[in-house]
Design a protein around this motif. Sequence first.
Motif, PDB file in Angstrom:
ATOM      1  N   ARG A  84     -21.901  -9.254  12.076  1.00 11.46           N
ATOM      2  CA  ARG A  84     -21.753  -8.701  13.425  1.00 11.46           C
ATOM      3  C   ARG A  84     -22.566  -9.493  14.449  1.00 11.46           C
ATOM      4  N   ILE A  85     -23.720  -9.988  14.041  1.00 13.88           N
ATOM      5  CA  ILE A  85     -24.513 -10.844  14.935  1.00 13.88           C
ATOM      6  C   ILE A  85     -23.703 -12.089  15.298  1.00 13.88           C
ATOM      7  N   GLY A  86     -23.020 -12.668  14.300  1.00 15.63           N
ATOM      8  CA  GLY A  86     -22.176 -13.846  14.550  1.00 15.63           C
ATOM      9  C   GLY A  86     -21.090 -13.569  15.563  1.00 15.63           C
ATOM     10  N   VAL A  87     -20.455 -12.405  15.456  1.00 13.89           N
ATOM     11  CA  VAL A  87     -19.405 -12.039  16.412  1.00 13.89           C
ATOM     12  C   VAL A  87     -19.993 -11.862  17.807  1.00 13.89           C
ATOM     13  N   ALA A  88     -21.135 -11.191  17.898  1.00 11.71           N
ATOM     14  CA  ALA A  88     -21.776 -10.972  19.207  1.00 11.71           C
ATOM     15  C   ALA A  88     -22.110 -12.297  19.893  1.00 11.71           C
ATOM     16  N   LEU A  89     -22.596 -13.246  19.120  1.00  9.18           N
ATOM     17  CA  LEU A  89     -23.014 -14.530  19.689  1.00  9.18           C
ATOM     18  C   LEU A  89     -21.835 -15.374  20.162  1.00  9.18           C
ATOM     19  N   LEU A  90     -20.606 -15.011  19.765  1.00  9.83           N
ATOM     20  CA  LEU A  90     -19.431 -15.716  20.277  1.00  9.83           C
ATOM     21  C   LEU A  90     -19.323 -15.607  21.794  1.00  9.83           C
ATOM     22  N   GLY A  91     -19.938 -14.567  22.366  1.00  8.61           N
ATOM     23  CA  GLY A  91     -19.857 -14.360  23.808  1.00  8.61           C
ATOM     24  C   GLY A  91     -20.428 -15.510  24.616  1.00  8.61           C
ATOM     25  N   VAL A  92     -21.288 -16.316  24.010  1.00  4.35           N
ATOM     26  CA  VAL A  92     -21.905 -17.428  24.741  1.00  4.35           C
ATOM     27  C   VAL A  92     -20.876 -18.498  25.095  1.00  4.35           C
ATOM     28  N   ARG A  93     -19.723 -18.481  24.456  1.00  5.26           N
ATOM     29  CA  ARG A  93     -18.681 -19.461  24.756  1.00  5.26           C
ATOM     30  C   ARG A  93     -17.830 -19.063  25.960  1.00  5.26           C
ATOM     31  N   ILE A  94     -17.973 -17.842  26.422  1.00  6.03           N
ATOM     32  CA  ILE A  94     -17.057 -17.279  27.404  1.00  6.03           C
ATOM     33  C   ILE A  94     -17.687 -17.238  28.793  1.00  6.03           C
ATOM     34  N   SER A  95     -16.872 -17.467  29.821  1.00  6.99           N
ATOM     35  CA  SER A  95     -17.339 -17.314  31.203  1.00  6.99           C
ATOM     36  C   SER A  95     -16.138 -17.013  32.097  1.00  6.99           C
ATOM     37  N   VAL A  96     -16.436 -16.455  33.263  1.00 11.29           N
ATOM     38  CA  VAL A  96     -15.378 -16.145  34.232  1.00 11.29           C
ATOM     39  C   VAL A  96     -14.692 -17.425  34.700  1.00 11.29           C
ATOM     40  N   ALA A  97     -15.448 -18.529  34.733  1.00 12.12           N
ATOM     41  CA  ALA A  97     -14.864 -19.799  35.175  1.00 12.12           C
ATOM     42  C   ALA A  97     -13.680 -20.215  34.302  1.00 12.12           C
ATOM     43  N   LEU A  98     -13.752 -19.891  33.017  1.00  9.00           N
ATOM     44  CA  LEU A  98     -12.629 -20.196  32.126  1.00  9.00           C
ATOM     45  C   LEU A  98     -11.367 -19.466  32.572  1.00  9.00           C
ATOM     46  N   LEU A  99     -11.535 -18.203  32.932  1.00  3.83           N
ATOM     47  CA  LEU A  99     -10.388 -17.400  33.367  1.00  3.83           C
ATOM     48  C   LEU A  99      -9.786 -17.935  34.657  1.00  3.83           C
ATOM     49  N   ILE A 100     -10.658 -18.254  35.613  1.00  2.00           N
ATOM     50  CA  ILE A 100     -10.182 -18.733  36.912  1.00  2.00           C
ATOM     51  C   ILE A 100      -9.429 -20.050  36.757  1.00  2.00           C
ATOM     52  N   GLY A 101      -9.885 -20.901  35.857  1.00  4.93           N
ATOM     53  CA  GLY A 101      -9.286 -22.222  35.690  1.00  4.93           C
ATOM     54  C   GLY A 101      -7.852 -22.211  35.206  1.00  4.93           C
ATOM     55  N   LEU A 102      -7.435 -21.156  34.537  1.00  3.12           N
ATOM     56  CA  LEU A 102      -6.077 -21.128  33.977  1.00  3.12           C
ATOM     57  C   LEU A 102      -5.032 -20.576  34.934  1.00  3.12           C
ATOM     58  N   GLY A 103      -5.431 -19.710  35.835  1.00  7.65           N
ATOM     59  CA  GLY A 103      -4.467 -19.131  36.758  1.00  7.65           C
ATOM     60  C   GLY A 103      -3.914 -17.816  36.238  1.00  7.65           C
ATOM     61  N   PRO A 104      -3.472 -16.933  37.152  1.00  2.00           N
ATOM     62  CA  PRO A 104      -3.044 -15.578  36.770  1.00  2.00           C
ATOM     63  C   PRO A 104      -1.817 -15.540  35.861  1.00  2.00           C
ATOM     64  N   GLY A 105      -0.863 -16.455  36.082  1.00  3.57           N
ATOM     65  CA  GLY A 105       0.364 -16.433  35.277  1.00  3.57           C
ATOM     66  C   GLY A 105       0.093 -16.682  33.804  1.00  3.57           C
ATOM     67  N   LEU A 106      -0.698 -17.701  33.531  1.00  2.65           N
ATOM     68  CA  LEU A 106      -0.988 -18.054  32.149  1.00  2.65           C
ATOM     69  C   LEU A 106      -1.882 -17.009  31.486  1.00  2.65           C
ATOM     70  N   ILE A 107      -2.832 -16.472  32.240  1.00  3.93           N
ATOM     71  CA  ILE A 107      -3.691 -15.414  31.686  1.00  3.93           C
ATOM     72  C   ILE A 107      -2.849 -14.201  31.320  1.00  3.93           C
ATOM     73  N   ALA A 108      -1.912 -13.841  32.215  1.00  4.52           N
ATOM     74  CA  ALA A 108      -1.017 -12.707  31.930  1.00  4.52           C
ATOM     75  C   ALA A 108      -0.198 -12.956  30.666  1.00  4.52           C
ATOM     76  N   LEU A 109       0.267 -14.191  30.476  1.00  7.34           N
ATOM     77  CA  LEU A 109       1.038 -14.530  29.277  1.00  7.34           C
ATOM     78  C   LEU A 109       0.188 -14.354  28.024  1.00  7.34           C
ATOM     79  N   LEU A 110      -1.060 -14.817  28.059  1.00  8.84           N
ATOM     80  CA  LEU A 110      -1.933 -14.715  26.893  1.00  8.84           C
ATOM     81  C   LEU A 110      -2.272 -13.263  26.574  1.00  8.84           C
ATOM     82  N   VAL A 111      -2.562 -12.477  27.607  1.00 10.01           N
ATOM     83  CA  VAL A 111      -2.855 -11.053  27.393  1.00 10.01           C
ATOM     84  C   VAL A 111      -1.625 -10.344  26.825  1.00 10.01           C
ATOM     85  N   ALA A 112      -0.465 -10.651  27.400  1.00  7.78           N
ATOM     86  CA  ALA A 112       0.777 -10.034  26.906  1.00  7.78           C
ATOM     87  C   ALA A 112       1.045 -10.442  25.463  1.00  7.78           C
TER      88      ALA A 112
END
Length: 348
Positions: free
Chosen positions: A84-112
């Motif tokens: 579980r510690i390993g899973v929690a530490l995965l969060g260090v790879r994530i940032s809002v900048a990653l989301l903004i860089g892809l654009g809403p259309g592609l993010i919607a496709l991935l979520v869907a």
Amino acid sequence: MTAGEDTAPEATEKSAPTLASRLRDYAPGVLVAATVAVAAQFLSEHYGAPAMLMALLLGIALNFLTEEGKCVAGVNFTARTILRIGVALLGVRISVALLIGLGPGLIALLVAGVVATILFGFVAAKLLGRGWRLALLTGGSVAICGASAAMAIAAVLPKNQYSERNLIFTVLSVTVLSTVAMIVYPLLIPVFGLKDQAIGVFLGGTIHDVAQVVGAGFSVSDEAGETATLVKLIRVTMLAPVVLVFTLVFRATHKSEAEAGKRPPLIPGFVLGFLALAALNSFGLIPRQAADITADVSGWALLFGIAAVGMKTALKSILAVGREAVLLVVAETVFLAAFILLGIKYLG
């Protein structure tokens, strides 16, 4: 002083073990899991085999160590807490900048794609006569990030006698399928006339594990590799909300376990850790070097954890899972690939 008074301190000591005694109890099992993880990493670096797969197989070969003896407590600790510690530490790879860089259309496709794959797995499992636990476990791991997602989802699923078997089967199957996809997808997708960026979106949106995404993407081109890695990390961000939704549903539907004092927390601690690290990284509060070290620690913790989970599972129990389960994971993988490919064509 009575006999009862004489033995009271001893009873208290047994009920509240010290840190030193816990370390003594856990050390043998943790060290064995660590040895398996190091061996798996060595095989991965020198022979190209997926480290997760090697850790799993080597762990299964050492199942006898968890039947009884000094390793049991440490292996259980590694399979639960360190994982579980390993899973929690995965969060260090994530940032809002990653989301903004892809654009809403592609993010919607991935979520869907994530939502549709989990729902598809649920329906397909019912048609194949398999339980909902296996459906959520396999669907979530295929949709999000392979072995890491399987371990995170398994941590919040209500337990039954098949829980560990299902987890091992899921990790094994998605790792094998991810390796196959890493080889096959780059050979097949030129048929669809995709450019490098679109190829990266497809690879990052469909292959289960991060390492195989990177391998497949950069085997096509640098642009495809960079895009595939970015897209894959966006899928990883779905891990926390999916686990949170599952937890809320289980709290609402498993009232008998709640009455027995086994009700899961509203938000699991490792999910909070994941979100906290993602938030800190989004605000630039984690230095790049520290983030890289934390990501490495996360990878090792997950490798330790999956080695321990393998050690807790007998090979015969995995073989007993049935061909319907294999068909389920393959069908979910094909469904996700088709869904993302159609979405790319639709978005242009």
